[in-house]
Design an enzyme around this catalytic site. Structure first.
Site, mmCIF file in Angstrom:
data_model
loop_
_atom_site.group_PDB
_atom_site.id
_atom_site.type_symbol
_atom_site.label_atom_id
_atom_site.label_comp_id
_atom_site.label_asym_id
_atom_site.label_seq_id
_atom_site.Cartn_x
_atom_site.Cartn_y
_atom_site.Cartn_z
ATOM 1 N N ASN A 94 -15.330 -14.966 -9.674
ATOM 2 C CA ASN A 94 -14.674 -15.633 -10.963
ATOM 3 C C ASN A 94 -14.366 -17.092 -10.524
ATOM 4 O OD1 ASN A 94 -13.158 -12.845 -12.661
ATOM 5 N ND2 ASN A 94 -15.151 -13.826 -13.003
ATOM 6 N N ASP A 118 -13.261 -6.720 -19.776
ATOM 7 C CA ASP A 118 -14.440 -7.441 -20.036
ATOM 8 C C ASP A 118 -14.636 -7.974 -21.518
ATOM 9 O OD1 ASP A 118 -16.336 -9.246 -19.063
ATOM 10 O OD2 ASP A 118 -17.780 -7.701 -18.594
#
Ligand code: IPE
Ligand code: IPE
Ligand code: MG
Length: 231
Positions: free
Chosen positions: A58, A10
Site C-alpha cells: 500500500n 477491503d
C-alpha cells in the site's frame, strides 16, 4: 466459534467513489466498521481479531492517501483507546512498525503499553504488513541464529520458522474474511492462514457490521475442518 478471526478490510475506496467522495471519506467510514466488528467479537466470544489495515504494497498509493491514512490511524488510536479498556482488549501490532512516522509509532506503543494487561481479548492491527516480508524476516533471523551458532541448520523445522514470526504467541487464524468481493489474500498471513477457513462477501468494508460478521461465523460453524485427515 473461531478463536481467531482475521479480516481483509477491503472496499473503502469503491464505497467513497459510489458516493462521489474522496477515498479518505471511505477510510473514515471504514474505521467505524472496524469498531463495530471489534464489538461483535466481544459479543460473540471471538478472542482474537486481526485486521489488515495497511500492506507493504500500500506504500505505492498516492502520498495524500497514505498521509490521510496515517492521520486517521492516529485519530483512531486516540479515540478508541477507551473502547479497548471498556472491553478489556489488548492492542497488538503485526508488521514493520518501524516504517511508520515516529508520531504514529509512539502512539501505537503508548496504546499497546496501556492495554497490555487486558486479557479478555486481543486486537491485532496489521500495519506495513506483508506475509512474504514476515517470512523473509523470520528467515533472516534463522540465518543470524545459525551463523551465531545458536541454531543447528539441521534443526530448522516449521516450529523454528513459526517461533520467529512477528507475533509467535498468537494462534493461527481459524477464519479469514475478505469484504468487497475480491477473492485473493493480497499477501495477508501467508504462513498463518495455511488452514484457515475463507469467507468472501461482496459487501464493501464501510457497510460491514455485526450482521455480516455473524453470517461469517455461522458459515464457519457449518464447515468441516479436516487439516488433511480423511473424513
Ligand atoms: C481497503 O480499502 C483499505 C486499505 C487498503 C487501506 P481500499 O482502499 O483498498 O478500497 P478499494 O479496494 O480501492 O475499494
Ligand atoms: C489489501 O487490500 C490490503 C488491505 C486491506 C490493507 P488491497 O486493496 O491493497 O489489495 P489488492 O491491491 O486489491 O490486492
Ligand atoms: Mg482494495
Amino acid at each position: 466459534m473461531p478463536r481467531h478471526v482475521a479480516v481483509i478490510m477491503d472496499g473503502n475506496g469503491r464505497w467513497a467513489k459510489e458516493r462521489g467522495k474522496p477515498r479518505i471519506f471511505g477510510h473514515r467510514a471504514g474505521a467505524d466498521a472496524l469498531e463495530r466488528v471489534l464489538l461483535a467479537c466481544r459479543k460473540f466470544g471471538v478472542e482474537i481479531l486481526t485486521v489488515y489495515a495497511f500492506s507493504t504494497e500500500n506504500w505505492i498509493r498516492p502520498a495524500d492517501e497514505v498521509s490521510g491514512l496515517m492521520r486517521l490511524l492516529l485519530r483512531f488510536l486516540k479515540s478508541k483507546e477507551k473502547v479497548l479498556h471498556e472491553n478489556e482488549t489488548r492492542l497488538r501490532v503485526t508488521g514493520r512498525i518501524g516504517d511508520f512516522p515516529s508520531e504514529v509509532q509512539a502512539e501505537l506503543r503508548r496504546v499497546m503499553d496501556a492495554t497490555a494487561h487486558h486479557a479478555r481479548g486481543q486486537f491485532v492491527i496489521a500495519l506495513s504488513y506483508g506475509g512474504r516480508a514476515e517470512i523473509a524476516d523470520a528467515a533472516k533471523q534463522i540465518a543470524r541464529d545459525a551463523a551465531a551458532g545458536r541454531l543447528d541448520p539441521e534443526a530448522v523445522d516449521e516450529a523454528a520458522v513459526a517461533s520467529r514470526l512477528y507475533l509467535p504467541d498468537i494462534p493461527d487464524p481459524d477464519l479469514v474474511i475478505r469484504t468487497s468481493g475480491e477473492m485473493r489474500l493480497s499477501n495477508f498471513l501467508l504462513w498463518e492462514a495455511s488452514y484457515a477457513e475463507l469467507h468472501f462477501t461482496p459487501v464493501l468494508w464501510p457497510d460491514f457490521g455485526e450482521a455480516g460478521f455473524k453470517e461469517a461465523l455461522d458459515e464457519y460453524a457449518r464447515r468441516n475442518r479436516r487439516f488433511g485427515a480423511s473424513q
